[in-house]
Structure formats: C-alpha cells, structure tokens
Design a protein around this motif. Structure first.
Motif: not given
Length: 783
Positions: A629-632, A635, A637, A654, A656, A766
């Motif tokens: 999935r796309k993360l901001e 962030r 994985l 996950e 940040e 990240a």
C-alpha cells in the motif's frame, strides 16, 4: 546443556543415564494435609528413550533425552489430589513471565479430566534427579515436556478410574473420568476425585502401554487459548513471591563491590568508614574465580547490614584499590575495528557449498555490506537476587533462578558440601532472558551467610550492578558479500561472522563460535543459493559472554535480512517478493547436510528446516500489514523472516521517521509457526513481548566499554523501550497446526530476531538511508 557447552568449549580451546527416584513424596510438604493421592508412572530412562528409535538415533539422544537428567513423567512427583478434590500440579520449570506454570498445569489437568477451578500449581525445588532437566532456557519447556506431562495426567486418570471401578465392583472399561468425577454410566453412580484418592494410591502403577492419551478433539484446555495465568490474581495484587521478596527471621542484607573490570582483583581495601555506617554489620572479602569464571562470583567485598540501604551506603564508603587485570584496556570502539578487520580476512570455514570464488568471479555484479551489533544486557526488571542460609553443614537458598540445578551444583562446589545438604528453592522470576541461568549471585548470598555464622542473608544486585557486572550478549560484526546474476539474484554468497563466544566463560578463550552459536541462523541459512561459504574469524572475549534472549540469532538475522533487502533494492525488486524468491520453493532441508550439527538439540529427521513454513509466516505478516500500500512521505514498511529454536517467525514493521531522524514504530505484524499450540494465549503474549524487546535492540539499547568498564549505569544510559514508544498496533498471527502428532517448536525466543531487521528495512523505505548497525539512533536521518 551447560555440561555440553563446557565440553565443547574445552575441545575448541584444546583444554581438557539414570532412573527416576521412586521414594514416597512428603505429603505434608506437597499437600499440606492428609488424604492425598500421589501417583507414579515409572519407566527407566533407557527404555523410554529407546522406544521406536533407530540404532543411529539411540547412539545420539535428542530433545529432552539429550539434556542432563532427561525427563520424568512420574505422577507421584508431579500430581497430588487431596480429599477435597484439589489437584496440585508440581511445575519443575522456572516461570519468568512466560507462564510455564500455567501451561504445565493445563496439560496435566486436561489429560486428568480435572476441573480447572480445582487445580493449583506448586513450584519444584532444584533436583533434576527427581524432576528431570530444569534448565529453563532455549525455548524448550513445552517443546521437551508436552508429551511427558500428557502421560502424567493420563496415568493419574487411569488409576482413578481403576480405583472407582474396584469400589463399585465393575470393570474399569465401564468407568470414565469426566470433569473431576468418575462416572459409571450403567448405574449412574459418580465419585469425586477426592473420594478415591487414597484407594488409587494403593493400586499398582499401570504399564505405560496401557495409558491411553486423549484424542485431541476432546481437549478442554490444551490449544483453546482460553486459560489465563493460574497465578494472575497473586501477581496483579502483589501477593506473588519473587526472589527479591523472600524474607526470613533474623535475615541480614548484602551488596557487593565487585571488580569494575572482568578479571580484576583487589590490591587493597580500607573498610574503616564503612563500618561506621549505621546498620552495617560486617564486611567480607569474596574471592573471585580465575578467568574463565564460568558461573562463579567475580569476587570483591561484600557489605552485610541490617537493611539493603545501609549495605549500599556502606559499600559507597569502601576504599578499594583494584588491579584491573588483563582486560583493563578493553574499549568497544577499538574492538569493533578489530572485528571489522577480521571480517575482511578469510576465517575458519564452517560451511562450504559449491564454488563461491568461481561464481563470484563470473558474477555480473557484486554487493557487500558490514553489520554491527553491540553488547547487550538482559536487564530484567527484577535484578538478580537470592537469599541463602548456610548453617550446621547445610545450605538452603531461595532464588529467582532459571537453573536451580546449576545453582545447587555451584553451591556444593564452593561450600564443599554433599548434594543432599544443599537445597535451592525457586521463586517466580521478574524476567530472566538468560541472565538468571548463571547462578553467581546465589553463590554470593551463600558466602555472605557463611561469613555471619549461618544467619540468612539476602544478596541484592542493584541495576548498576546488573549493567556493570553481567553476562553480556556478544558484540559482533557480520560481513556479507554476494555475486549477482543479470536479474540481481545471488549466485555466490560469502558471510563472515565475527563475535566472542559464550564458550569463553567455560574454557580459556576458544575465540571461535561454538556449534550451537553457528547453528543460530548462520550455518543453517536456508536461502536457495547454489554457492555459499560461511566463515568464522577468531575473536577474543574481554567480558563475560552469556545467554541473551535468542542469542546469536540476533546478529545473524539482522545481517542476513538487512542484506537481502539491500539486494532487492539493487535489483529494483519488491523486498517481500525478492525474499520469497531467494528462499525458493517449499522444501525440507536436513540441517546436518548444510553443516548444522546442533539443530537446537533436536533430531534433524524430526525437525528438518521447512522453507514452506518460512514462506508462510512472511506471507502472513505481509497480508497483515497490507504490504504494497502507498504510504505518506516519511513512512515505510519493512519485512524480515527467520528460523530459530525450530520455529518460524516473520515481522513487518511500519515506521515513521521525522526530520530529526527520530523513529516512531506505528505498527508491527508478527507471525509465528511453532507447530502444535498448547497455550495460544501465552504464544500471543510471548510474541507481543518479543516485539517490544526487539524494538529496544533496534532503537535504543547498547552497552559500551572504556578502560574495561561498562559505561551505562542505569536505564538513563541503557535505554529500553518505554511505554510511550510502543506501537499502537501489534498484530500477532499464529499459523494453525494440522494437529498434535507433529513436534512442537520453541516460543520464548523466536519472536525477537526478525524485529530489528524489519524496522531497519522500514527505515530505509521511509528515508532512503541504510541501517547497518544497532541501535539505529542517528542513522535514520533523511537522505
């Protein structure tokens, strides 16, 4: 295992079957009353161990059979039933929060058909001749004892059935045990367990082949995950007794000023100011053992007082001049450079498969990296503590110990007492993580008691003592080089692991890791690579090296899983898909064929390495984390998997990372495939605890040395993960088992190794910054 390690260490450095006791158990001591049933099932160790084994297997013992003093399944020792029907199960393993007291009791209770509300548990004292192996480490308690405790409960159940049948004058085949009652269906008659306890005790013990185990479909407690801690009320209300809680009449209190450097000795001591401190009774010189120190005290000066505070103030007033000895110049920054230099040169070959040099020369590309893991301290919330009373030629100790037999034997040795004059009582442990397998603190307490004419003495380690004088997880450098094909997949793999060995506390500095350390994720690397060479360059030890939760799996998993993620990035591939391709198709690997002669002490035929199970846990955490999935921005994985203690685990993290490089872990998925599940509630709890401990290793924890001295004093310097840093979500995925015919895996330790590399890989996702040393700290600053 201790004896085995010592022998291995001695061989590496060039240095130099029993039957169960059947004597009547004390009913007053076990039951606190009359009218009890104490049942026994006795088979010789040899007969039990040889059942169904090949000649080759008989020559080498595995699992519980391979441990000192083996196992017992004697209900006379482990089960007691009072007249009121109360069932008391004796637990012979140490409980340090993993809940083994509950798990052992529920196994016995299920086979016994006992009502859980009428079950209690009591703790065995240290006596492996009587109880079987009691060394609680290596994630072995249920792995080794599950089938034997099933037999304990089933044999007791059969004897109760026989007693009831005899009383009614009916065939035993017409009687069944059901929820704490004996039932005769034809007549409708019932008896409680307490009603037939004494009669059953007079019956002969049934032959083992006549003892029928339950069909797992009939389990009421095993595998349900619905049984809470049997002593949870006492623990949460403060009634539970830990090592630091023991209090005896006339007890004195002690702390010890130990050499600040491993191997140091006293040159001179002035205790005049100490003896002026109110409450101080006496100072005692404690002689330390020579290097290697094994489990004996480091030496120093004990201050014995009327309370612990007075003892501590008296210790502060001591004036001691130390000879720092051979490790006076130990500096971890300088030592890291030595390890790195060793990792860049050929070392002792511990696995050699294919032609690494040839494949490396023909590779389309190459990639290399070095990874560093510092010393770590177990730092249990309850530091080591013990009470001892040495009087009239006898020693009795009370201790939060993982190894009561080890403590018993060291007390015998140091006090020069016969075995039957030493007793070690085991309390609950406020954490252990391997530190409390080493009973130096129990011996210290006994020496203090001996010095005050047999008065009981409580010996306490402060947090500073724990961090300055412990048995540390080894420092290590892991160097990996890979030759890659046109698709970026490795055709050659060279891994050099450089770390001081635990064997150095047993024999004069073996310098190379022992088979059990090499078998923790190094030689048993299951990646599907044609050409692999694994090397182990020499590394001396300058501190006491000891067990730490998951031991050498930590550096090996961190390096391998981080390196695989680097290769995936280099190949422009998704890290999860790349890792799965590198593991290869589902297959079973004989550990011996790839150089693992240890295999966690288990039969390699019964416990092959199964790559399909490793793939499954990786896929489970990827699904749990919604991998892809796309993360901001900021962030990422990360994912990692590992095989340890014959169990398969994986983690997806996950994280940040803010502009200052601070890492916040938002969520961790962890999956475990440990085979048949006895107590899922405890499996889940162990995985959750492993996540938090693994986060500490990844983010904050390290012990450093200057001039031979540990630089961290307390939790302000040796940082563990605080509650505010815990992830908002920890999702545990327990892979279901097909049944209870297969062997069990370990649970206590396997959850730790994949956490740090999963977090490190998430930090890269990240920030674009690679993490190659622990703890992460400033490495996470955005690129």
């Amino acid at each position: 295992m201790i004896h085995e390690l010592k022998m291995m260490a001695e061989r590496e450095s060039g240095a130099a079957a029993s039957t169960p006791i059947l004597a009547n158990a004390s009913r007053r001591g076990v039951l606190g009353g009359l009218g009890a049933l104490v049942l026994a099932l006795s088979l010789s160790d040899r007969a039990r161990a040889d059942e169904g084994q090949t000649e080759e297997q008989k020559a080498k013992k595995f699992g519980a059979d391979g441990m000192p003093h083996g196992w017992r399944d004697d209900p006379k020792i482990f089960v007691a039933i009072a007249k009121d029907g109360t069932v008391t199960v004796t637990n012979h393993r140490s409980d340090m929060g993993q809940g083994v007291r509950t798990s052992v009791a529920l196994v016995v209770a299920d086979e016994l058909e006992a009502d859980w509300a009428k079950v209690k548990v009591t703790q065995a004292y240290g006596d492996e001749e009587r109880f079987g192996n009691q060394d609680t480490d290596g994630s072995r308690s249920l792995r080794h004892f599950f089938p034997h405790f099933r037999h304990v409960g089933a044999a007791a159940r059969l004897m109760l059935v026989q007693a009831a049948a005899k009383q009614w004058g009916v065939p035993a085949s017409e009687v069944r045990a059901e929820n704490h009652q004996l039932v005769h269906a034809k007549s409708g008659k019932t008896l409680g367990y307490g009603d037939v306890a004494e009669a059953a005790a007079e019956l002969p013990v049934p032959a083992r082949e006549s003892v029928k185990l339950k069909d797992p479909k009939a389990f009421r407690y095993i595998g349900t995950g619905k049984i809470g801690l049997i002593d949870n009320h006492d623990i949460t209300t403060g009634k539970a007794v830990y090592g630091a809680d023991i209090k005896l009449d006339g007890m004195l209190y002690a702390v010890i000023a130990r050499p600040p450097v491993y191997g140091g000795k006293i040159k001179s001591v002035d205790d005049s100011e100490t003896l002026k401190v109110a409450g101080v009774v006496k100072t005692v010189r404690i002689e330390g053992g020579e290097i290697p120190s094994e489990f004996m005290p480091l030496g120093g000066v004990a201050v014995i007082a009327k309370n612990t505070w007075a003892a501590m103030k008296g210790r502060d007033a001591l004036k001691i001049t130390w000879d720092d000895g051979p490790n006076a110049s130990y500096d971890t920054d300088a030592f890291r450079k030595e390890l790195e230099a060793a990792a860049r040169q050929p070392g002792k070959v511990v696995r050699n498969q294919g032609d690494v040099d040839g494949a490396m020369a023909k590779a389309k590309a190459r990639h290399e990296a070095e990874y560093f893991v510092p010393h770590l301290a177990q730092a249990p919330m309850e530091p080591p503590a013990a009470v001892a009373r040495v009087k009239d030629g006898q020693c009795e100790a009370w201790a939060c110990t993982q190894g009561p037999q080890a403590a018993h034997d060291r007390l015998m040795k140091r006090l020069n007492l016969p075995a039957d004059k030493v007793r070690v009582n085991v309390t609950l442990l406020g954490g252990g993580f391997g530190r409390k397998s080493k009973p130096d603190y129990v011996v210290e307490a006994a020496l203090c008691s001996q010095a005050v004419d047999g008065a009981p003495v409580k010996l306490t380690w402060t947090r500073e003592d724990d961090l300055h004088h412990g048995y540390y997880h080894t420092i290590s450098v892991e160097r990996i080089e890979a030759g890659l094909d046109e698709k970026g997949m490795p055709v050659a793999w060279l891994h050099r692991s450089v770390a001081p060995t635990i064997g150095s506390i047993f024999a004069p500095d073996p310098k190379h890791e022992l088979p059990f350390e090499l078998g923790m994720g190094l030689v048993n690397n299951p990646l599907n690579i044609k050409n692999i060479r694994l090397e182990n360059p020499a590394a001396p030890a300058h501190v006491r090296i000891g067990w730490f939760r998951s031991v050498s799996n930590i550096p090996h998993a961190f390096a391998i899983q981080s390196f695989v993620a680097e290769l995936a990035h280099k190949a422009g591939r998704d890290p999860k898909e790349y890792l799965l391709e590198l593991i290869g198709p589902a297959r079973k690997i004989d550990p011996v064929e790839i150089g693992d002669v240890w295999n966690y002490g288990e039969d390699p035929k019964r416990y092959p390495i199964e790559t399909g199970r490793l793939r499954r846990v990786i896929e489970a955490v990827a699904d749990g984390a919604k991998w892809g999935r796309k993360l901001e921005k900021g962030r990422g994985l990360g994912i990692a998997g590992h095989y340890s203690f014959v169990t398969y685990t994986a983690a997806a993290a996950e994280v940040e990372v803010d502009a200052k490089g601070e890492v916040k872990v938002h969520a961790i998925d962890i999956a475990v495939d440990c085979g048949p599940q006895v107590n899922p509630e405890r499996i889940r709890s162990q995985m959750e605890g492993a996540v938090i401990m693994g986060m500490g290793l990844a983010l904050t924890s390290e012990i450093t040395f200057k001039e031979g001295r540990a630089q961290q004093n307390n939790f302000d310097g040796y940082e563990i993960v605080r509650i505010d840093a815990a992830p908002k979500e920890v999702r545990v995925h327990i892979i279901p088992s097909s049944g209870y015919d297969g062997p069990l895996g370990g649970v206590g330790e396997p959850g730790v190794p994949p956490i740090a590399p999963a977090i490190a890989n998430a930090v890269f996702a990240a920030t674009g910054r690679r993490v190659r040393q622990l703890p992460i700290r400033a490495q996470a600053t955005s690129a």
